[in-house]
Design an enzyme around this catalytic site. Sequence first.
Site, PDB file in Angstrom:
ATOM      1  N   TYR A   1       0.855  -1.181   0.000  1.00  0.00           N
ATOM      2  CA  TYR A   1       0.000   0.000   0.000  1.00  0.00           C
ATOM      3  C   TYR A   1       0.902   1.247   0.000  1.00  0.00           C
ATOM      4  CZ  TYR A   1      -4.195  -2.709   1.327  1.00  0.00           C
ATOM      5  OH  TYR A   1      -5.251  -3.579   1.365  1.00  0.00           O
TER       6      TYR A   1
ATOM      7  N   PHE B   1     -13.906  -3.195  -0.153  1.00  0.00           N
ATOM      8  CA  PHE B   1     -14.757  -2.479  -1.105  1.00  0.00           C
ATOM      9  C   PHE B   1     -16.205  -2.434  -0.634  1.00  0.00           C
ATOM     10  CE2 PHE B   1     -11.708  -3.650  -4.781  1.00  0.00           C
ATOM     11  CZ  PHE B   1     -10.899  -2.570  -4.464  1.00  0.00           C
TER      12      PHE B   1
ATOM     13  N   GLY C   1     -16.553   0.090  -4.012  1.00  0.00           N
ATOM     14  CA  GLY C   1     -16.937  -0.831  -5.066  1.00  0.00           C
ATOM     15  C   GLY C   1     -16.464  -0.369  -6.424  1.00  0.00           C
TER      16      GLY C   1
ATOM     17  N   PRO D   1     -23.320   5.785 -10.563  1.00  0.00           N
ATOM     18  CA  PRO D   1     -24.138   6.536  -9.594  1.00  0.00           C
ATOM     19  C   PRO D   1     -24.603   5.640  -8.456  1.00  0.00           C
ATOM     20  CG  PRO D   1     -25.410   6.037 -11.569  1.00  0.00           C
ATOM     21  CD  PRO D   1     -23.999   5.613 -11.861  1.00  0.00           C
TER      22      PRO D   1
END
Length: 306
Positions: free
Chosen positions: A71, A219, A223, A232
């Site tokens: 990371y 997620f 996502g 949206p």
Amino acid sequence: MNSHSLTAAAAGTWRLGDLTVNRIGFGAMRLTQNGAAFSDERTPHDRDRAVAVLRRAVELGVNHIDTAAFYFSPLRSANELINRALGPYPDGLVITTKVGPGRGPSGDWTDWARPEQLRGQVQENIRQLGRDHLDVVNLRMNGNRPVSELFGALAELREEGLIRHLGLSNVWPEQIDEARAIAPVVCVQNRYGIGERRADSREVLRMCGDLGIAFVPFFAIAGAGRESGAVPEHEAVLDVARAHDALPAQIRLAWTLQQGTHVLAIPGTGDPAHLEANVAAGALRLTDDEMTRLTALGQPTGADVA
């Protein structure tokens, strides 16, 4: 909802082996830069702000931080930010990391680690975090293939005292069974969220609950496509959010936590306000009808191999 007076304790607790954590934790993947993780086209987070977010998370009762040596952005490392912000580490803080994937110094992805390379990845996390051992190490898999050699190598490091507990990430049910035959598994990290579920995700969720293993979705908020605004928000999520005077992200986290008492959430952010909102989501309680409506959204997806 008022987020300023709520702490991570509102979500309840779970045990990772002999380590007790609040069910709302913090994921460090997005801490190193603005925008999508692992992208070279984003700007780095301000270092002092990232440090402040980590310290504020602990002030809010977060005692479970998820990270990894891979990371990092061109100018920031999640592990080193954690070390700077929180070292010497407070009693009761659990840091979970993962091994398997590898990245070169320039951020390019390398081949998945072989069993003999996992020791170096574990030692890299230890060095960066400033620890003498790791609380929990998850073996992240890439595809439905045998885990015995890789997990066996980590089990040896556990016997040496470099690792306290072991977990798995991005795995199938049969891989969980295979790993448990080698050493105890305290957690499983798989993609799971509203509209973000693998075909076998319900089976893995149930299996972990039956075995007393923590299920830790990744997620759960963003996502595919949502972090960039390309997709949206579902109208059903917006409706439930309005009913609770909450943010859509808080509804997604509340839904996640209500999948079972063994489910932990590790939302990540570099924004102090978002951090407080995420922690506050642990106090939200959705109705059965709301849960049913949200669960029906989206179709299971294929395996995540990132």
